[in-house]
Design an enzyme around this catalytic site. Structure first.
Site, PDB file in Angstrom:
ATOM      1  CG  ASP A   1      -2.270  -0.337   1.095  1.00  0.00           C
ATOM      2  OD1 ASP A   1      -2.752  -0.270  -0.050  1.00  0.00           O
ATOM      3  OD2 ASP A   1      -2.927  -0.686   2.093  1.00  0.00           O
TER       4      ASP A   1
ATOM      5  CD  GLU B   1     -11.994  -1.788   3.102  1.00  0.00           C
ATOM      6  OE1 GLU B   1     -10.945  -1.460   2.513  1.00  0.00           O
ATOM      7  OE2 GLU B   1     -12.093  -1.830   4.350  1.00  0.00           O
TER       8      GLU B   1
HETATM    9  O1  KIV Z   1      -4.702  -1.942   4.354  1.00  0.00           O
HETATM   10  C1  KIV Z   1      -5.303  -2.999   4.127  1.00  0.00           C
HETATM   11  O2  KIV Z   1      -5.167  -4.007   4.837  1.00  0.00           O
HETATM   12  C2  KIV Z   1      -6.198  -3.029   2.985  1.00  0.00           C
HETATM   13  C3  KIV Z   1      -7.145  -4.184   2.916  1.00  0.00           C
HETATM   14  C4  KIV Z   1      -8.262  -3.942   3.853  1.00  0.00           C
HETATM   15  C5  KIV Z   1      -7.626  -4.423   1.535  1.00  0.00           C
HETATM   16  O3  KIV Z   1      -6.217  -2.141   2.196  1.00  0.00           O
END
Ligand code: KIV
Length: 260
Positions: free
Chosen positions: A83, A183
């Site tokens: 991310d 989500e």
């Molecule tokens: O940060 C995370 O764990 C996510 C998931 C909820 C998809 O983005």
């Protein structure tokens, strides 16, 4: 054989469900990889489940890099996606390129994930993809926008909101995203988006018709204090760990451990 991005699309075509879980360190990542998870997401949820923050907003790029390097060392088969944290890609495509470039160069992760869709993220995703950086999109409930959304509520409940999420998903695919997280949206919307896109959809609280499913591993293992309504604990590690620690403390205090 290591999981590749073209393979994910092939699995969608073959209706072979894609398994995704989050990881935040080497030990968890190695266990997930050995257990056969296809994609390991170093989600910024680690800010909450591993670092004790109350939202995902405070985590920095350097912290994500640190955790992603550890995860990567534990993985030999799964595709690793990291991310991009809040405010490391929203400013400009240039900022996103810099952040995503660091992820791929410094950690060995194969892709990045960004939250948001049309129109804000489209230009940015096009730039990343043109630079050879695979991007996973994320629409519906976007935890980095929790203050704007007013909480972690289900999104896309009205026809207009559902249509907007569908449009965002279509735009993300056109911009070159290789997969999209859906989500906390109604199951029929998850189904519709999955049918309309040629790239895989990965649902979390988006019903059973997505091409894959993701959960936060702390929820799966029963480590989280609170769980979202769509999570399913497959173990109760809070109880197991508490019991183990209490047994250890009792044995040390009773002079049972170490044995004489
Ligand atoms: O940060 C995370 O764990 C996510 C998931 C909820 C998809 O983005």
């Amino acid at each position: 054989m290591p999981v590749t991005i073209p393979q994910l699309r092939q699995w969608k075509q073959q209706s072979r469900p894609i398994t995704v879980l989050t990881a935040w360190d080497w030990a968890i990542a190695a266990l997930l990889d050995q257990a056969g998870v296809d994609v390991i997401l170093v989600g910024d949820s680690l800010a909450m489940v591993a670092l004790g923050y109350s939202t995902t907003l405070p985590i920095t790029l350097d912290e994500m890099l640190h955790h992603t390097k550890a995860v990567r060392r534990g993985v030999s088969r799964a595709l690793v996606v990291c991310d991009l944290p809040f405010m490391t890609y929203q400013e400009s495509a240039q900022q996103a390129l810099h952040s995503a470039g660091r992820v791929l160069k410094e950690t060995g992760a194969q892709a990045v994930k960004v939250e948001g869709g049309y129109p804000a993220m489209i230009d940015t995703i096009e730039h990343l993809v043109q630079a050879g950086i695979p991007v996973m999109g994320h629409v519906g409930l976007r935890p980095q926008s929790v203050h704007q959304l007013g909480g972690y509520w289900q999104q896309g409940k009205t026809p207009a909101a559902a249509a907007e999420i569908l449009q965002q998903a279509i735009a993300l695919q056109a911009a070159g995203a290789f997969a999209i997280i859906l989500e906390h949206i109604p199951a029929d919307l998850g189904h519709k988006i999955s049918q309309q896109l040629s790239i895989p959809t990965i649902g979390i609280g988006a019903g059973p018709h997505c091409d894959g499913q993701v959960l936060v591993t702390a929820d799966v293992l029963g480590l989280s204090e609170r769980q979202p309504p769509f999570a399913k604990p497959y173990a109760n590690l809070r109880q197991t760990i508490t019991q183990a620690v209490q047994d250890y403390c009792a044995e040390v205090k009773n002079h049972q451990f170490p044995p004489t």
